[in-house]
Design a protein around this motif. Structure first.
Motif, PDB file in Angstrom:
ATOM      1  N   LYS A  40      -5.970   3.538   1.099  1.00 31.48           N
ATOM      2  CA  LYS A  40      -5.716   2.117   1.336  1.00 31.48           C
ATOM      3  C   LYS A  40      -4.251   1.789   1.102  1.00 31.48           C
ATOM      4  CE  LYS A  40     -10.332   0.379   0.185  1.00 31.48           C
ATOM      5  NZ  LYS A  40     -11.094  -0.600  -0.645  1.00 31.48           N
ATOM      6  N   CYS A  41      -3.808   0.718   1.746  1.00 31.13           N
ATOM      7  CA  CYS A  41      -2.446   0.257   1.542  1.00 31.13           C
ATOM      8  C   CYS A  41      -2.312  -0.243   0.105  1.00 31.13           C
ATOM      9  CB  CYS A  41      -2.112  -0.868   2.519  1.00 31.13           C
ATOM     10  SG  CYS A  41      -0.388  -1.394   2.490  1.00 31.13           S
ATOM     11  N   PRO A  42      -1.279   0.153  -0.628  1.00 40.09           N
ATOM     12  CA  PRO A  42      -1.128  -0.326  -2.003  1.00 40.09           C
ATOM     13  C   PRO A  42      -0.961  -1.840  -2.044  1.00 40.09           C
ATOM     14  CG  PRO A  42       0.876   0.758  -1.253  1.00 40.09           C
ATOM     15  CD  PRO A  42      -0.172   1.026  -0.219  1.00 40.09           C
ATOM     16  N   GLU A  43      -1.421  -2.450  -3.106  1.00 36.96           N
ATOM     17  CA  GLU A  43      -1.293  -3.898  -3.235  1.00 36.96           C
ATOM     18  C   GLU A  43       0.172  -4.315  -3.263  1.00 36.96           C
ATOM     19  OE1 GLU A  43      -3.645  -6.444  -3.309  1.00 36.96           O
ATOM     20  OE2 GLU A  43      -4.926  -4.827  -2.563  1.00 36.96           O
ATOM     21  N   ASP A  44       0.951  -3.607  -4.039  1.00 38.52           N
ATOM     22  CA  ASP A  44       2.386  -3.884  -4.134  1.00 38.52           C
ATOM     23  C   ASP A  44       3.164  -2.740  -3.488  1.00 38.52           C
ATOM     24  OD1 ASP A  44       2.133  -6.333  -5.662  1.00 38.52           O
ATOM     25  OD2 ASP A  44       1.575  -5.057  -7.368  1.00 38.52           O
ATOM     26  N   GLY A  45       4.280  -3.080  -2.882  1.00 39.11           N
ATOM     27  CA  GLY A  45       5.047  -2.084  -2.163  1.00 39.11           C
ATOM     28  C   GLY A  45       5.671  -1.027  -3.061  1.00 39.11           C
ATOM     29  N   GLY A 330       3.462  -3.139   1.000  1.00 41.16           N
ATOM     30  CA  GLY A 330       2.200  -3.319   0.294  1.00 41.16           C
ATOM     31  C   GLY A 330       1.411  -4.464   0.916  1.00 41.16           C
ATOM     32  N   VAL A 331       0.164  -4.595   0.522  1.00 45.82           N
ATOM     33  CA  VAL A 331      -0.682  -5.669   1.055  1.00 45.82           C
ATOM     34  C   VAL A 331      -0.083  -7.034   0.730  1.00 45.82           C
ATOM     35  CG1 VAL A 331      -2.949  -6.773   0.938  1.00 45.82           C
ATOM     36  CG2 VAL A 331      -2.785  -4.272   0.940  1.00 45.82           C
ATOM     37  N   ASN A 332       0.392  -7.189  -0.494  1.00 45.41           N
ATOM     38  CA  ASN A 332       0.937  -8.491  -0.906  1.00 45.41           C
ATOM     39  C   ASN A 332       2.202  -8.846  -0.142  1.00 45.41           C
ATOM     40  OD1 ASN A 332      -1.105  -8.881  -2.809  1.00 45.41           O
ATOM     41  ND2 ASN A 332       0.044  -7.835  -4.431  1.00 45.41           N
ATOM     42  N   GLY A 333       3.050  -7.847   0.108  1.00 44.29           N
ATOM     43  CA  GLY A 333       4.271  -8.098   0.866  1.00 44.29           C
ATOM     44  C   GLY A 333       3.982  -8.481   2.300  1.00 44.29           C
ATOM     45  N   TYR A 334       2.987  -7.810   2.906  1.00 40.22           N
ATOM     46  CA  TYR A 334       2.625  -8.136   4.285  1.00 40.22           C
ATOM     47  C   TYR A 334       2.010  -9.532   4.369  1.00 40.22           C
ATOM     48  CZ  TYR A 334       1.022  -7.530   9.081  1.00 40.22           C
ATOM     49  OH  TYR A 334       0.825  -7.687  10.425  1.00 40.22           O
ATOM     50  N   LYS A 335       1.140  -9.854   3.416  1.00 36.73           N
ATOM     51  CA  LYS A 335       0.529 -11.190   3.419  1.00 36.73           C
ATOM     52  C   LYS A 335       1.584 -12.280   3.212  1.00 36.73           C
ATOM     53  CE  LYS A 335      -4.199 -10.095   2.016  1.00 36.73           C
ATOM     54  NZ  LYS A 335      -5.253 -10.267   0.966  1.00 36.73           N
TER      55      LYS A 335
END
Length: 496
Positions: A40-45, A330-335
Motif C-alpha cells: 500500500k501507499c504509505p500514509e506519509d511520504g 504518501g496518501v496524505n500528500g496526495y489527498k
C-alpha cells in the motif's frame, strides 16, 4: 550493509557510532519492509534517500548489474550512456516478458518486483480516491488513447461478432481514434443541451443498441472528465443499460482520479450496473511525464486479459515515475493536493465569474463539471469569428497555456468522420466560449496570472472592436446623410 558488516565496522569505528548508523539504516529498511509486506501507499511520504535506497536495492537484483555478469543474448540491459543509466536508476530490463506485460522477467527480479509493487500502490490510491471496490489494475506504458485501444482489442475476443462502439460524443481526438485504431465503427451519440450543460442522451443510447442489436455492439464507451460545457456522462444510468443488455462498458476516466465526483460516478456505476474497465492517465492525475496510463476494473480475469493483449515487454519508466511520486507524496500528500485543487476550482470560478460580468459576458452554468469551466464570448462573436480565435492566440503568446477558445460552427474531419461544431461537443452550441480548468497542482498564483492576462487581452480586443465599429458607423452616416454630417463637422470646427 547487513548485520555482519555492521559488526565488523565496530572494530574500526566506535561501536556506539556504528550502532547509531545501523539504527538509522533500520529505519529506512522498516519503511521498505512495510511497503513490500502491505503493498500500500504509505500514509506519509518518504524522503528522497529512502526512495533512492529502495531503487538501488531493486536495481542490484537485475542481471545487468550483477558483478561479473556475462551476457550473450540479444537483450542484456546494456546502455551506452552513463547519463541514461543514471536517469533510469540502472533499471534497464523493463517490465514483463514477450507474451505478457505482467509476467515476471527472469533476468530482472528487481524490475519485476518494482512493477508488482507499483500496481499494488496504484490500486491502493484508486481506492483511496473513491473507487473502493476496484479489484485490479496495472500500469501500461502508453497514454490514455492507446490504453483504451488495448481494452477494445481484449473485448474483441469475447465478442467476435461485434463491430460497433456506442460513444456519447466528446470532442477529443485520441479517444475517438482509439476506437478506429482497434478496428471498430464508432456510433456517435449527440449530447443533449440542458441549460448550458451538454449531457448524455440516454434514450438515444438505448435506441441505438436496439437498432443495431446488442450482440453487434462491442461496448459503450463513456467519459467522465471533460471540458465544460460538456459534463461527465450519466455513468450510473449507462451502467444499468449495459447490464440490462449484457454489453461491456469501458470508461474514459482520463483525468478523473483527481476528481472525487468522477470516482464516485465510477463506484456507483459498478454498484448498480456494469463497468468492465476504466482508464486514466498518469501524467494528468499524478504529475509525471507523459507516457503512461492505468487500466483498472472490478473483474480480475478481464483486467488480466487486457494486460495479456500487450505484445512484448514494456518500458519501466512510467511505473518507476509514478511509484517515486506516490512514495514521495504518501496518501496524505496526495489527498492534500486533491483538496487544494478543489479549493482552487472554487477560486477560479469566482474570479472568472467576476471578470466575465465586467466584460458583458457570463460564466456558463455547468455545476456537474468539477474541473473545467467556460466563459461566454458572445460580444466577440457578434463582431467577428476572428476575434474569438485571436483571443486564444493572444493568451498563448502571453504564456497562458491550457486555456481553450472554442468558436461556433467549426468543422473537423477525423478518419473520415466529420464533426460539426468541433471542440464544443455538439453541432450547434449557442455561443463561443473560453475554457479554463483547475487541475491537480494548480496554485493561486496561476489563477491570478491567468485572470490578469485574460483581462488585458479582453480589453485589447474590445478596444480594437470599438474602433472598427465607430468607423463603420461614420461611413454609414456619411453615405445616408452627407449634408447633416458636413454641418456637424463645421460646428465642431467652430467650437475648436
Amino acid at each position: 550493509m547487513n548485520t555482519e558488516n555492521f559488526s565488523l565496522s565496530e572494530q574500526i569505528v566506535s561501536p556506539s557510532y556504528i550502532q547509531q548508523g545501523a539504527q538509522a539504516r533500520r529505519t529506512h529498511e522498516h519503511l521498505i519492509k512495510m511497503l513490500i509486506e502491505k503493498g500500500k501507499c504509505p500514509e506519509d511520504g518518504w524522503d528522497e534517500s529512502t526512495i533512492e535506497l529502495f531503487l538501488h536495492e531493486l536495481a542490484v537484483m537485475d542481471s545487468n548489474n550483477f558483478l561479473g555478469n556475462c551476457g550473450v543474448g540479444e537483450r542484456e540491459g546494456r546502455v551506452a550512456s552513463n547519463l541514461v543509466s543514471r536517469r533510469h536508476y540502472r533499471l534497464m530490463h523493463g517490465i514483463g516478458r514477450s507474451g505478457d506485460i505482467a509476467a515476471i522477467q527472469p533476468k530482472a527480479a528487481g524490475s519485476s518486483l518494482l512493477n508488482k509493487i507499483t500496481n499494488s500502490v496504484v490500486l491502493d490510491i484508486l481506492r483511496a480516491a473513491g473507487v473502493r471496490t476496484v479489484s485490479s489494475c496495472f500500469v501500461v506504458p502508453m497514454a490514455t488513447g492507446m490504453s483504451l485501444t488495448l481494452c477494445f482489442l481484449a473485448l474483441r475476443h469475447r465478442r467476435p461478432k461485434a463491430k460497433f462502439i456506442i460513444w456519447p460524443r466528446i470532442d477529443q481526438k485520441s479517444c475517438f481514434k482509439s476506437m478506429i485504431t482497434a478496428g471498430f465503427e464508432p456510433v456517435v451519440i449527440e449530447n443533449l443541451l440542458e441549460g448550458d450543460e451538454l449531457r448524455t442522451d440516454l434514450q438515444m443510447v438505448e435506441s441505438k443498441i436496439q437498432q443495431l442489436g446488442a450482440e453487434n455492439v462491442l461496448c459503450v464507451h463513456s467519459t467522465t472528465s471533460c471540458f465544460a460545457p460538456r459534463v461527465p456522462d450519466r455513468l450510473e444510468q449507462l451502467a444499468q443499460i449495459c447490464k440490462t443488455y449484457d454489453i461491456p462498458h469501458i470508461v474514459n476516466n482520463a483525468y478523473g482520479v483527481q476528481l472525487s465526483k468522477c470516482m464516485h460516478l465510477i463506484q456507483q456505476g459498478a454498484r448498480v450496473g456494469r463497468i468492465d474497465a476504466f482508464v486514466q492517465s498518469l501524467d494528468k492525475n499524478f504529475m509525471v511525464p507523459v507516457g503512461g496510463a492505468i487500466v483498472a476494473g472490478f473483474d480480475d480475469v478481464f483486467i488480466n486479459e487486457i494486460s495479456k493483449m500487450y505484445p512484448g515487454r514494456a518500458s519501466a519508466s512510467p511505473s518507476t515515475d509514478v511509484l517515486i511520486t506516490l512514495l514521495s507524496l504518501g496518501v496524505n500528500g496526495y489527498k492534500h493536493l486533491l483538496k487544494e485543487r478543489k479549493e482552487m476550482f472554487t477560486y477560479l470560478s469566482t474570479e472568472v465569474k467576476k471578470l466575465s460580468e465586467a466584460h458583458g459576458e457570463r460564466l456558463l452554468e455547468t455545476p456537474h463539471n468539477p474541473v473545467s469551466l467556460a466563459m461566454s464570448l458572445k460580444r466577440f462573436h457578434e463582431h467577428s469569428d476572428k476575434a474569438v480565435t485571436q483571443l486564444g492566440s493572444m493568451l498563448f503568446t502571453r504564456l497562458v497555456s491550457g486555456a481553450r477558445v472554442v468558436p461556433v460552427c467549426s468543422e473537423q474531419m477525423i478518419n473520415g468522420y466529420t464533426f460539426h461544431g468541433f471542440m464544443s461537443h455538439t453541432n450547434n452550441y449557442p455561443c463561443p466560449y473560453l475554457n479554463a480548468a483547475s487541475a491537480i497542482g494548480i496554485k493561486k498564483q496561476d489563477v491570478d496570472f491567468f485572470i490578469k492576462k485574460l483581462d488585458k487581452c479582453l480589453k485589447t480586443l474590445l478596444k480594437e472592436k470599438g474602433i472598427a465599429g465607430a468607423e463603420m458607423e461614420i461611413e454609414a452616416e456619411m453615405s445616408a446623410k452627407s449634408e447633416d454630417y458636413e454641418q456637424n463637422c463645421q460646428k465642431v470646427s467652430k467650437i475648436d
